[in-house]
Design an enzyme around this catalytic site. Sequence first.
Site, mmCIF file in Angstrom:
data_model
loop_
_atom_site.group_PDB
_atom_site.id
_atom_site.type_symbol
_atom_site.label_atom_id
_atom_site.label_comp_id
_atom_site.label_asym_id
_atom_site.label_seq_id
_atom_site.Cartn_x
_atom_site.Cartn_y
_atom_site.Cartn_z
ATOM 1 N N HIS A 19 52.431 -8.733 89.930
ATOM 2 C CA HIS A 19 53.728 -9.113 90.507
ATOM 3 C C HIS A 19 53.571 -10.063 91.684
ATOM 4 O O HIS A 19 54.228 -11.108 91.744
ATOM 5 C CB HIS A 19 54.511 -7.882 90.960
ATOM 6 C CG HIS A 19 55.698 -8.252 91.795
ATOM 7 N ND1 HIS A 19 56.870 -8.746 91.257
ATOM 8 C CD2 HIS A 19 55.864 -8.278 93.148
ATOM 9 C CE1 HIS A 19 57.712 -9.046 92.228
ATOM 10 N NE2 HIS A 19 57.126 -8.761 93.392
ATOM 11 N N ASP B 88 45.102 -21.194 99.577
ATOM 12 C CA ASP B 88 44.505 -19.961 99.059
ATOM 13 C C ASP B 88 44.675 -18.883 100.109
ATOM 14 O O ASP B 88 44.772 -19.177 101.303
ATOM 15 C CB ASP B 88 43.003 -20.149 98.769
ATOM 16 C CG ASP B 88 42.169 -20.028 100.029
ATOM 17 O OD1 ASP B 88 41.650 -18.919 100.303
ATOM 18 O OD2 ASP B 88 42.044 -21.024 100.775
ATOM 19 N N CYS C 40 62.736 -11.773 89.404
ATOM 20 C CA CYS C 40 61.351 -11.992 88.968
ATOM 21 C C CYS C 40 61.207 -11.725 87.474
ATOM 22 O O CYS C 40 61.736 -10.740 86.954
ATOM 23 C CB CYS C 40 60.405 -11.085 89.758
ATOM 24 S SG CYS C 40 58.663 -11.293 89.328
ATOM 25 N N CYS D 228 58.112 -11.443 85.982
ATOM 26 C CA CYS D 228 56.731 -11.034 85.725
ATOM 27 C C CYS D 228 56.683 -9.811 84.808
ATOM 28 O O CYS D 228 57.688 -9.125 84.594
ATOM 29 C CB CYS D 228 55.997 -10.741 87.040
ATOM 30 S SG CYS D 228 56.365 -9.122 87.772
ATOM 31 N N CYS E 59 57.922 -6.530 86.565
ATOM 32 C CA CYS E 59 59.368 -6.425 86.776
ATOM 33 C C CYS E 59 60.130 -6.277 85.459
ATOM 34 O O CYS E 59 61.190 -5.651 85.419
ATOM 35 C CB CYS E 59 59.873 -7.628 87.552
ATOM 36 S SG CYS E 59 59.421 -7.601 89.308
ATOM 37 N N GLN F 223 37.976 -29.460 111.451
ATOM 38 C CA GLN F 223 38.049 -28.405 112.455
ATOM 39 C C GLN F 223 38.673 -28.952 113.743
ATOM 40 O O GLN F 223 39.124 -30.077 113.781
ATOM 41 C CB GLN F 223 36.647 -27.835 112.714
ATOM 42 C CG GLN F 223 36.065 -27.034 111.560
ATOM 43 C CD GLN F 223 36.804 -25.728 111.314
ATOM 44 O OE1 GLN F 223 37.570 -25.242 112.162
ATOM 45 N NE2 GLN F 223 36.579 -25.144 110.152
ATOM 46 N N ASP G 69 34.360 -21.843 98.079
ATOM 47 C CA ASP G 69 34.228 -22.139 99.508
ATOM 48 C C ASP G 69 32.763 -22.013 99.910
ATOM 49 O O ASP G 69 31.928 -21.565 99.137
ATOM 50 C CB ASP G 69 35.147 -21.263 100.355
ATOM 51 C CG ASP G 69 34.905 -19.785 100.171
ATOM 52 O OD1 ASP G 69 33.893 -19.429 99.553
ATOM 53 O OD2 ASP G 69 35.732 -18.987 100.655
#
Length: 373
Positions: free
Chosen positions: A339, A270, A308, A310, A313, A193, A90
């Site tokens: 996670h 994002d 989940c 992941c 988990c 904008q 950015d």
Amino acid sequence: MEFHVDAISGKARACTITTAHSTIETPVFMPVGTLGSVKALDMQEMTDDLKTSIILANTYHLYLRPGDKTVASLGGLHDFTTYPNSFLTDSGGFQAFSLSDISKPTEQGIEFRSHIDGSKHFFTPQKVIDIQLNLGSDIMMILDDLVALPATQERIRTSIERTTRWAKESIAYFRAKQQEGIGIHQNIFAIIQGGTDKTFRTQSATELCALEYDGFAIGGLSVGELNEEMYNTVAHTVRYMPQNKPRYLMGVGTPEDLIENIDRGIDMFDCVMPTRNARNGTLFTSFGRINIKGAAFKHDDTPIDHACACHTCKHYSRAYMHHLYRSKELSYFRLASLHNLHYYLTLMREARQAILTDTYCDFKKDFYAKRHR
């Protein structure tokens, strides 16, 4: 950059973006790696465990340290960080907004003082591109003039006029650099904008989308307005954005925000929320959020989310995560961040599959039904 729309379900889109470093399937959530590092995680986890195709880094922060010229001397962001896939950087416009007590926009650019040592700096549209050319990111964002909401009509008008002027300077400068053989594998996005005012959004989108940018972002939202105002503004603005280029909604947001804005035609997102909230004890699940610091989890031997897959988990219980958080163990930050990012990235992959099968409306209903059960 190559861009292709693979499928549409309602207004939701599944697209493919190909850069010099990776193939990005949308809808996509880009983890935020402000300083070239996603907090608490390393690049092996970003590629092998989370299978990210793109992450976001910050022009303002990398300019201040270690310095864009230092990054360039070390091979650009990809070699410096060892991340092999795409980077989006950015422009620093949001940092000027969020650090408004030490920055000031002018007609020529943004004057600011470093939050590190107080030194004075000045970002112009051209300088921001030079910094990002040094960083070597795959997608660069131009300098824009972002305002907090609510704002006066006069301030929003100034913002879009200034943003359009800077956009014209930016694209001319960048294409000239490419003619010199600089940045030929890099791409550039403009930022629309206009606050929540539909007339201003129409003007900004129309002016910017007439320019030869590789993609377009919607900026200046999730900065104080109501959620419904944000959703309505996105739905309106998308109407003036080209079908054949990526659409990026900057800095948004919650899982609900992602689902709603995919439904309105957005491709890229994002936000610091999954990693920041992880560090503060908030974990995202298929049935909503939980706050792992709560005493109710002290003896809970179940995973954070049964749905989940992941690393966290699969291996650790809520009780253990509660213990790590309450004990201020550093491993908590890694496991919680893994996670939350896995949840966000999986949500995007499931949304894409629903679009490909033209079942996004049902997918969205199921998403909310799980939260209401």
